[in-house]
Write an enzyme that holds these catalytic residues in place. Structure first.
Site, mmCIF file in Angstrom:
data_model
loop_
_atom_site.group_PDB
_atom_site.id
_atom_site.type_symbol
_atom_site.label_atom_id
_atom_site.label_comp_id
_atom_site.label_asym_id
_atom_site.label_seq_id
_atom_site.Cartn_x
_atom_site.Cartn_y
_atom_site.Cartn_z
ATOM 1 N N GLY A 1 -19.291 -29.977 -12.095
ATOM 2 C CA GLY A 1 -19.887 -28.548 -12.145
ATOM 3 C C GLY A 1 -19.945 -28.283 -13.591
ATOM 4 O O GLY A 1 -19.194 -28.667 -14.501
ATOM 5 N N CYS A 2 -20.955 -27.291 -14.098
ATOM 6 C CA CYS A 2 -20.968 -26.709 -15.285
ATOM 7 C C CYS A 2 -19.861 -26.030 -15.895
ATOM 8 O O CYS A 2 -19.537 -26.409 -17.115
ATOM 9 C CB CYS A 2 -22.595 -26.034 -15.381
#
Lengths: 346, 346, 346, 346
Positions: D150-151
């Site tokens: 995930g970012c």
């Protein structure tokens, strides 16, 4: 009608004072100064103010400061310049509301340490009242010199005061991660505030204990009865105005969010310019154009951390609006007079 | 106090009516409708309106429309929906100000051609007065149904009217290159209005004679005595509000800029909400938050072209503010009541 | 490998040359100058370039300009400064690509009139080739001194050339309404480019025949065989990069859009960096990050007006990318080498 | 050449894969799917990709997934959809890189709790390698199924890993105040991502332990040897791309900033896509357009708090760039191939 002078009317907070006062039913601008634009009308500097009426800008020294011409003066000057003019204005029998940091510290050595300059009007420090109505309303009513709070400080203190006052958070390591619109940096163009630098960006500055609002937050919160230490992380965001401060404190006990809501309600529930949310979060924009500070206290149970958001318009509740709120108090007017409460849906 | 209803209060122009009217000393909101948010309070939809007082939203059909409860109704509905409700409201003895395009065209076939839908209340068309006070003030005073102008139309007409009226420009090929803030597209999310599409962008749409404001501009300017054809180029810019229209017309003779300034002064010099510049240019931002239209007429001698800029706030002078200006006229109030003139320096 | 020098590497076009050349397989930066930041590395000025390798900035006079060290030099200097250094560089046997306006005018009096300064290297004017590959590709191949076109000029000329060449529009009153990102104003902070001025705004400047790109557009279009006069309306928009030019010309006859499309196809259909649209409109953003110019020719039949949009990135096809395109041509490389064609969906 | 398929090519991360791969010298796109735009070319959806070559979009079920046509598949699908297609693709002998959250959790109950849906391919969970090259490079080289991080997680973990690994901070109450560009919310228009909501705003969402990246950060940091609890405060800012995470941790001892710098140097000093700053602060913009993560560790001595900033482009290092970095590793290519490192000064 109360007649006021504005010293430094061509800066952003000065121009905001003019804009707000143009809708104030009990205040009239009697004088406005600008060293850079003396001789011009204010609406030549800011075309958006063209309908505010002709406001001639004069040099400070070319203006007659006398209690026969006006009752109060707003100082909208860079830090360090207010202390040079305040003594004479007070001496002339005028009440003074200073928007700079010059008179915020009862202990001038703290000022000198954080502002990196000597204080030349130390004798006035004991006279000054800190202009946060939510905490010091009664003193403000009787003040001759009001030190209007810093923008981050207003947000941080309204976010954290109840928690610190109650002793619910560890006061030795509070964190305030604060996002601010660019107008806080003033109207002088700088590499830091050019559009190409700010657009689509978030820019930290004066972090880890170097911003001068750090000791001011700590000084005000100390009135709540605890020595406080805060890590302040200011960050420029692509907005002209507004502050969203996200404050974090380690809870000393298992506190439920409901208790937090009740606590804040007790402290601020009847404040005209504080709005408390119990669900949802204020965004930076919800207070733009208003004198409101919107506060949302919350708890992250997993980390036992209080997370409190505070949103305000840095030019209004964070500066010129709060200054007018103080003026209203100092002259026995309805505290909310001339101050916008309704923001814009768009 | 004049009591008003707002039909479609949860759209942008409806919410702007609420915001502006909250500061109007002679108007009280008696009813507000929303089909999507019926049952909720408006400030649940728009937290920024939290200080506007509790405004309950009801369905249109659940609201009592009677002249004992109110005097006037604003219709802030999508195009096509106003014609469905206007007959009943007028029949109930209420004055109606319609912000949609439904009643702007005296000739309903033009409406039907450009709006691609039948008109179901043709009998009201002759009754409607076009609500641009600068041109039709007297008719508006006596109107029962006012068709509030389109946002681009207000800007384009105020930019071009004197030139067309005087016959100074070739009326067969006027050009209006118009930049607009995104609120003009409404509050329903679309691929065209998502932040990732608009930020750092300029997006043309409905160009070369396809935007429905084209015939409206032509219809209004025809009142100046000449058949007019206009190329309108709407373009979305990264702003929430505001229109900057740049109008171009080929001059029929050698006109000096000074003559142009005098011409516009004769037409609009005493208008409370038109400001004329003779040097400098209005930017889109200078009218944000105000009911002003700022106009700058100029001449490019090298091409013998008149270049006229007009700036206004699409939600105020381009919609809700102008609607209130019309209300003021219809009820014999000071035309400027409750309408902001002073914009923000930042 | 071709070794190049960059004079003025710390400005926006200089930094963009560095960024683009870092991905060019056949070019190596041999020298980079900056008077303001001499002694520093470029990535201290622009952290985003930190991965471009260490590029030391030196003063111009401290740099050795010799054909044993490099083959070509880019001049990324303010207008007026290129003419001071070009003679020596050419004298040293180096090819020169000048991004300023200094060598764009074959007739130096035109330069002196519009740039308000004397030209001190008039003898070089006849030598200079105008660096718009779409029109002057063959001359560029053999040039020793290339005058890289202005950003607005590239957009306006690619939008209008076929129409003027064919004689389809009235050449005496062309209109170019051009929106530009703020980087075109350079990296020096000014009141006009501060974030608080530009955000949510559109700001006209140097209108009605006062912008120095006006005569440049006219000069280049004259190569199409007609004397041309253009009204140029530059406007700053809230974007860091990009130009969207909307060009208008009165058609001399009834031309269908299809004919227009065929005409543009004939002129530019095989150009590597011109993309022609026959439906839809380019927005300002669709070319950001690329060396493309996207052109959409259209007709408004109601006013018999040709409406042509051209979009390009002012720092790439409008400046540094086009300069590299010229370099590629001058050294017999594939014209597209090192130049990005694919933009970003977000 | 490695031939790849992209499932979900019309979303933002899919389009970004196409954009980045168009410059990758060793990869060729063999198939691209989109359920919404099947039958169209990708550049009809995103005109900015017009120069990326014609990429036809097909339905997933209309595409032939076989190891004779390609070697690997990127899944750029909404959470929950990857688990439906991954088993068949792996069964066909293809390597899979999944950009969703579906395979990030070794313990699928954690996934089910935070993503509020059942996991339908639990048998693949043990197979999946977490695709953060800085921590799991060797496992990635041999993986058949990579779960791309995930970012927010990538930013938070790179900011905090060394501190947690060394045991220098209290792991029970870490704070990550994260500002993100709007593209992270995807291309489907929502009230939360409309321009009028985001411009000049900062909007908190999924705060106080409700964002699904919370357990992912904790799971990855647990590999450092300590149970970790984190308060994540995501906030939308007016930017199309980029994340700036400000991480805070209470130091367990008096640590000097210099020691911190040395620690981070030991952990990440030789990483190709991590850049460490020892002075100054990364802003959100400094990594836009690159696969870099720029990290600045600092100490606030007054509160004994570690303050670590991490900046990355959410669509590149936070999604598609990191996915390509993983592909490079899985196929034995130079890890940096096709990945931009140089950002833009403007």
């Amino acid at each position: 009608m109360i007649r006021v002078g504005i010293v430094g009317a061509s800066g952003y907070t000065g121009a905001e004072l003019v804009r707000l006062l143009s809708a104030h039913p009990q205040v009239k601008i009697a004088a406005a100064t600008s060293e850079s634009f003396a001789g011009q009308a204010l609406n030549e500097v800011y075309p958006a103010l063209m309908a505010a009426g002709e406001i001639k800008l004069a040099r400070f020294t070319d203006t007659h400061w006398s209690s026969t011409d006006m009752e109060a003066v707003f100082l909208a000057l860079p830090h360090g310049e207010a202390q040079a003019v305040a003594p004479a204005l007070l001496g002339a029998g005028l009440k003074v509301i200073d928007l700079s940091g010059d008179f915020r510290f009862a202990e001038t050595p703290v000022y000198e340490q954080w502002y990196h300059r000597p204080h030349t009007a130390k004798e006035l420090a004991p006279l000054a009242v800190y202009g946060l109505p939510e905490l010091f309303r009664d003193q403000i009513r009787n003040a001759r010199l009001v030190a209007n709070p810093g923008c981050f400080v207003t947000a941080a203190v309204l976010a954290l005061w109840p928690l610190v006052h109650e002793g619910w958070v560890d006061p030795s390591a509070l964190i305030v991660d604060a996002k601010t619109g660019v107008s806080g940096a003033g109207r002088t163009p700088k590499p830091e505030t050019i559009f190409t630098k700010i657009s689509e960006n978030v820019v930290p500055y004066k972090t880890t204990g170097t911003h001068q609002h750090t000791p001011e937050i700590e000084m005000v919160l100390k009135h709540a009865g605890h020595d406080v230490r805060v890590t302040l992380t200011p960050q420029l965001v692509p907005a002209r105005r507004g502050i969203l401060a996200m404050a974090y404190g380690r809870l000393q006990a298992e506190i439920e969010e409901q208790e937090l809501n009740q606590l804040y309600q007790r402290h601020f529930g009847s404040e005209p310019f504080v709005r408390l949310l119990t669900s949802g979060w204020p965004d930076l924009g919800c207070t733009q154009g208003t004198n409101l500070c919107v506060v949302r206290p919350a708890v992250d149970l997993r980390t036992r951390t209080a997370v409190v958001a505070a949103s305000l318009d840095n030019l209004i509740k964070g500066a010129s609006g709060q200054a007018i709120q103080n003026l209203n108090l100092m002259f026995g007017l309805d505290e909310t007079l001339g101050l916008p409460g309704v923001g814009s849906a768009v």
